[in-house]
Design a protein around this motif. Structure first.
Motif, mmCIF file in Angstrom:
data_model
loop_
_atom_site.group_PDB
_atom_site.id
_atom_site.type_symbol
_atom_site.label_atom_id
_atom_site.label_comp_id
_atom_site.label_asym_id
_atom_site.label_seq_id
_atom_site.Cartn_x
_atom_site.Cartn_y
_atom_site.Cartn_z
ATOM 1 N N UNK A 115 -21.438 -31.376 128.361
ATOM 2 C CA UNK A 115 -22.539 -32.289 128.681
ATOM 3 C C UNK A 115 -22.433 -33.591 127.889
ATOM 4 N N UNK A 116 -22.853 -34.688 128.498
ATOM 5 C CA UNK A 116 -22.826 -35.984 127.820
ATOM 6 C C UNK A 116 -24.101 -36.227 127.030
ATOM 7 N N UNK A 128 -20.193 -31.478 144.146
ATOM 8 C CA UNK A 128 -19.678 -32.839 144.204
ATOM 9 C C UNK A 128 -20.707 -33.892 143.854
ATOM 10 N N UNK A 129 -21.999 -33.535 143.876
ATOM 11 C CA UNK A 129 -23.048 -34.493 143.517
ATOM 12 C C UNK A 129 -23.026 -34.751 142.021
ATOM 13 N N UNK A 130 -23.326 -35.977 141.644
ATOM 14 C CA UNK A 130 -23.410 -36.350 140.234
ATOM 15 C C UNK A 130 -24.706 -35.788 139.648
ATOM 16 N N UNK A 131 -24.594 -35.138 138.483
ATOM 17 C CA UNK A 131 -25.753 -34.539 137.829
ATOM 18 C C UNK A 131 -26.276 -35.498 136.771
ATOM 19 N N UNK A 190 -25.080 -26.313 133.428
ATOM 20 C CA UNK A 190 -24.050 -25.515 132.752
ATOM 21 C C UNK A 190 -24.535 -24.088 132.532
ATOM 22 N N UNK A 191 -25.784 -23.920 132.094
ATOM 23 C CA UNK A 191 -26.330 -22.580 131.859
ATOM 24 C C UNK A 191 -26.404 -21.768 133.144
ATOM 25 N N UNK A 192 -26.672 -22.450 134.266
ATOM 26 C CA UNK A 192 -26.759 -21.777 135.559
ATOM 27 C C UNK A 192 -25.389 -21.536 136.185
ATOM 28 N N UNK A 193 -24.345 -22.096 135.584
ATOM 29 C CA UNK A 193 -23.012 -21.954 136.150
ATOM 30 C C UNK A 193 -22.791 -22.857 137.347
ATOM 31 N N UNK A 194 -23.625 -23.902 137.477
ATOM 32 C CA UNK A 194 -23.522 -24.818 138.606
ATOM 33 C C UNK A 194 -22.660 -26.028 138.292
ATOM 34 N N UNK A 242 -20.889 -35.819 135.071
ATOM 35 C CA UNK A 242 -20.602 -34.445 135.395
ATOM 36 C C UNK A 242 -21.027 -34.210 136.844
ATOM 37 N N UNK A 243 -20.221 -33.457 137.554
ATOM 38 C CA UNK A 243 -20.498 -33.172 138.962
ATOM 39 C C UNK A 243 -20.813 -31.688 139.150
#
Length: 54
Positions: free
Chosen positions: A44-45, A23-26, A35-39, A1-2
């Motif tokens: 989610x994996x 664009x950074x890998x999370x 996801x909760x922050x909307x970023x 997820x990016x």
């Protein structure tokens, strides 16, 4: 997820936050928080981590 927006999170084993830019890998351990922050967008994996019961 990016990342789709900038946000900061502490990776497992670190004591200081890392700044993630679009664009950074999370890392899997921070996907639910992003996801909760909307970023980030998507599914989610890793399962969402919960607090330990005492």
């Amino acid at each position: 997820m990016k990342a789709s927006k900038p946000f900061k999170g502490v990776k497992d084993g670190d004591i200081y936050p890392t700044e993630f830019n679009p664009g950074d890998e999370i890392p899997a351990e921070l996907e639910a928080a992003a996801l909760e922050l909307g970023a980030a967008e998507g599914v989610p994996t890793a399962p969402k981590q919960t607090k330990a019961k005492v």
